[in-house]
Design a protein around this motif. Sequence first.
Motif, PDB file in Angstrom:
ATOM      1  N   UNK A  92       0.811  -1.220   0.000  1.00 56.27           N
ATOM      2  CA  UNK A  92       0.000   0.000   0.000  1.00 56.27           C
ATOM      3  C   UNK A  92       0.843   1.267   0.000  1.00 56.27           C
ATOM      4  N   UNK A 145       1.450   2.212  -3.433  1.00 58.91           N
ATOM      5  CA  UNK A 145       0.300   2.864  -4.073  1.00 58.91           C
ATOM      6  C   UNK A 145       0.293   4.356  -3.751  1.00 58.91           C
ATOM      7  N   UNK A 146       0.508   4.676  -2.492  1.00 60.76           N
ATOM      8  CA  UNK A 146       0.509   6.100  -2.123  1.00 60.76           C
ATOM      9  C   UNK A 146       1.658   6.825  -2.826  1.00 60.76           C
ATOM     10  N   UNK A 147       2.783   6.127  -2.896  1.00 60.83           N
ATOM     11  CA  UNK A 147       3.937   6.738  -3.573  1.00 60.83           C
ATOM     12  C   UNK A 147       3.612   6.999  -5.045  1.00 60.83           C
TER      13      UNK A 147
END
Lengths: 433, 183
Positions: free
Chosen positions: B16, B19-21
Amino acid sequence: MDKNIFDDMTVLPATDPVIDEASVAENTKADVDAVLSRVYSSIGKKKKRRPVRRLIAAAAAAVILICIFSLPVVAENLYVLYGSIVGGDCYTGDFTNVKNAEVKFYDPDLKLESLQVSSYEGTSDFIDIRLSKKSGGAFTDNTFNIIQRGDFSAWFSNESDPAAGTKHDLEMIVGASGDDKLVTDGMGYDALYGTENEGKTLRILIRVNVTAHDSSGKDVYGKSLTGKKIIVRSNSYVASGIDSVIAGYEEINDGNISELHTLEENNRSVIPYDIFTNSYYYTGVIYNNDRFELVKARSKIFSLPFELSFTMDCDISGKAYDIGDDTLTGIFGQKAENGRLYICPAGIALYAGTQGVSDLPDMTNWFVSTKDGKKYYICADGCSYSEDFVFMSCNYKLFPNKSLSNNFDKKLYSVDPENISRVVINGITVYGE
Amino acid sequence: MKEYGSLASRLRKKDESALEEVIRKFMPLVSTIIYNVGRGSLCKEDIEEVCADTFITLWKNSGKVRDESLKGYICCIAKTKTFDKLASAGNKNTSDIDEIDPADDFSLSGFVEQKEINRVLGDIVDSLGQPDSEIVMRYYYYYQRISEIAGAMGMTTDSVKVRLHRARAKIKKKLSERGFDNG
């Protein structure tokens, strides 16, 4: 609006432009936190709590203070670099054991604020330098020839490639004074300049790739840079007016016109049509007085206000094999010579000088088999290949004295030079045991 | 495009933080594409919605992400989602007449072998050389307006149009040479 044939292209060309934060129009900017919330909500996760800005600022201040107080150590004993270095020629090397860093200033008013060597996502290595003036004044374009200010976020936030137009060519010299050797094939480097802190800090980022090889022997050398002093100098090319008009170019024919064009351009504007990076000139075509003229535009060379030097090791290993000119001609369909095949941990590349061609035909069907007879390796990015990495097509523009480049992840696609048994290009075996 | 290899790898593992990155890294690009494809008809909330849909789709399909195509994959999703959004909104967008290239006929409908074209298109674009290859990418892939391209590349709009016109002819010729034809 219909979809076009480009819409579903997932493997982007090497010339893919940088669209980054700096180039985003204000009215297109979306709130990243709002998007994160929507995404996390949709995938059933709570959005991570992020530290408040004040905490971030305090942490940043602490880091800056630590950096400032540790400067003398950093400057004299650089960190060991890590990570693979991509880009450039066939093979890449890892920087290791970087030490003996020294900054020599030509301006006594300068002082070093920080000098760090770092790796970004394990793919590129950077020398990050901040300079200020002892007198406290600001740097201006005039005093330091900052001809183009770059956007550092282009390297650190959104893309690892700087935006076009912010690159500068740097010479990197190996060897002490009097024994200088320009590493023309051995290194790739970009530099980005800009000011921070209301112009009082000059920040220079230098990205370095090492792609060394020894063209005189059969073996690609390892640890070739051990103990050598490397000096970074700047060498930038900027058109600054017409220097000369090359006679005889009015013989240009209709066919060339379609390539060179400029019909619709202003009559006296110089358009860099071709850049010979090894010369100090841009060459451009202008349309003047109802005829085409090929002109040379003077380049501008400027120097960094310092020389940075350091020593390092570079681990490279591989093999180089001479290839007969007849074989090369068979592959390229043009006269080619001085061919060489390189088999290195980071990839396999074909190198050749070609005469009278800048755009080579497709080189399809690169089949590289290993001694176990099962595996196939691909050569480079920009090429299509199947799921099991069998080459499907390769349409490189191979200019004289340049080799195929690659960018693939060494860890994923590492080639064992000792295990390659055969390399076949367009049905012609260029290497086989 | 292997510089995103580690990100792609982490995405495949359903990391996750990756994903944020990815969202933070590609937001400017994705929002620009959405805005460009929408020709300015989408408001900020719409853009954020399509952005979120893009990254949700990426996450759901992260197992398919390959190292060399993370960026391209995200771009494709963003465009598809934008087309969907425009279709659902009745596609009321309008274009400035000066930004329309009358010879713009690279619509998908004429080409039936899209997957095959994908295989060679990047190579063909590269073969155009700079600045034409960049102009083509900006115009056709990132849907930038001609005036934007001219501004970004320090050229006149007329020059961009001319180069686009010639690049298009070259691409068609090269596609034709490779057996692709849009009829």
